[in-house]
Design an enzyme around this catalytic site. Structure first.
Site, PDB file in Angstrom:
ATOM      1  N   HIS A   1      43.705  38.280  33.162  1.00  0.00           N
ATOM      2  CA  HIS A   1      44.080  37.939  34.895  1.00  0.00           C
ATOM      3  C   HIS A   1      43.176  36.744  35.645  1.00  0.00           C
ATOM      4  CE1 HIS A   1      42.082  41.336  34.321  1.00  0.00           C
ATOM      5  NE2 HIS A   1      41.552  41.442  35.777  1.00  0.00           N
TER       6      HIS A   1
ATOM      7  N   ASP B   1      35.840  38.600  37.202  1.00  0.00           N
ATOM      8  CA  ASP B   1      34.676  38.874  36.015  1.00  0.00           C
ATOM      9  C   ASP B   1      35.509  39.034  34.877  1.00  0.00           C
ATOM     10  OD1 ASP B   1      36.355  40.999  36.844  1.00  0.00           O
ATOM     11  OD2 ASP B   1      35.819  42.350  35.833  1.00  0.00           O
ATOM     12  N   HIS B   2      37.052  37.678  35.116  1.00  0.00           N
ATOM     13  CA  HIS B   2      36.967  37.714  34.135  1.00  0.00           C
ATOM     14  C   HIS B   2      37.210  36.156  33.941  1.00  0.00           C
ATOM     15  CE1 HIS B   2      38.995  41.202  32.153  1.00  0.00           C
ATOM     16  NE2 HIS B   2      38.333  41.958  33.378  1.00  0.00           N
TER      17      HIS B   2
END
Length: 303
Positions: free
Chosen positions: A59, A63-64
């Protein structure tokens, strides 16, 4: 198959942990799953190299995926020529494209962005990367690396006893073709054992415990499941779309997974995640709390 954890913290980096990313190497194929801020430094620190071909995003929370901006710029400065494929949940390609173009005058290689729906497998010959729906907002995905079944073991001793000459006939038998030797027909089942299962590795990204994960993780060789909170924060986990370590372990047990790796720890547990590991182990003994730089090998079951 080798998994290297590059970032195991949730939401923000800590002194000892970076935010979400891991590398899966399957023979010559190298794939990244999520790419949080600072991932390229982790790749250098843990020696994974930059020869990956794909990044699969669970997603697009910051932070990804924020690490992809600097990573692609570095690849450009290294004069990379091979294309990079970015795979992202349906409805997020435009945001990802904006990130790719941010602060980069020109990338000297093709960056291909493809949106994925749950169940839309990315086929790679002898294995597939299968996205599945998770429970962390409407567009979150997990990914399962699913190898196709393998040929059974060839019994060379039996083949010699039957008088089948070594060479091309052995290969034909091993690949399912009958052969004839001096008027006698030999069939594959005469010298080849039963079909052997491939490996299955499941990465959840961020998610509440959900049926989609349990279904795809059935008999998985390794389940990599987020464990953001300890059990005393179970209400907060539910409110924010996350899992506790115990919930991840219970899901692994219900799915019949062989091993469980916990990741995505809230900063409050980053220095000492042993409480998470203890709570998980009470429900599922084959568990490890991952840390940055951890390498996990996934052998075939018959090895």
């Amino acid at each position: 198959m080798r998994i290297t954890f590059l970032g195991t913290a949730a939401a923000r980096p800590t002194v000892g942990r970076n935010v979400s990313s891991l590398i899966i190497q399957r023979e010559g194929d190298v794939m990244m799953f999520d790419c949080g801020e600072g991932t390229q430094r982790q790749m250098m620190r843990y020696g994974t190299g930059f020869t990956f071909t794909d990044i699969f995003f669970s997603h697009l929370h910051a932070d990804h995926f924020l690490g992809v901006i600097g990573l692609l710029r570095t690849l450009g400065l290294q004069a990379r020529e091979e294309p990079v494929d970015l795979w992202t949940p349906r409805g997020t390609a435009e945001l990802l494209r904006q990130a790719v173009d941010l602060g980069v005058e020109r990338v000297p290689f093709e960056v291909r962005i493809t949106e994925l729906e749950a169940g839309q497998a990315v086929q790679r010959g002898v294995y597939d990367v299968v996205p599945f729906r998770t429970s962390h907002g409407g567009r979150s995905l997990g990914y399962a690396i699913v190898e196709h079944p393998r040929l059974g073991r060839f019994n060379a001793e039996k083949a010699r006893e039957l008088g089948i000459p070594e060479g091309p006939l052995w290969g034909r038998l091993h690949h399912g073709e009958p052969v004839e030797v001096d008027g006698t027909v030999y069939r594959p089942e005469d010298v080849v054992g039963g079909e052997r299962p491939g490996r299955r590795v499941v990465y959840t990204g961020d998610t509440r415990p959900c049926a989609g994960t349990r279904d795809v993780a059935r008999a998985a060789d390794l389940l990599i499941h987020e464990a953001t909170f300890a059990d005393d924060e179970i209400d907060r986990a539910a409110q924010t779309g996350h899992s506790t370590a115990r919930q991840a372990a219970e899901l692994a047990r219900e799915a019949g997974a062989l091993r469980l790796a916990l990741t995505h720890f809230s900063p409050r547990y980053a220095d000492d995640p042993r409480i998470l590991e203890r709570e998980a182990r009470a429900a599922f003994p084959e568990v490890v709390a991952a840390y940055d730089g951890l390498v996990v090998e996934v052998p075939y079951r018959d090895e």
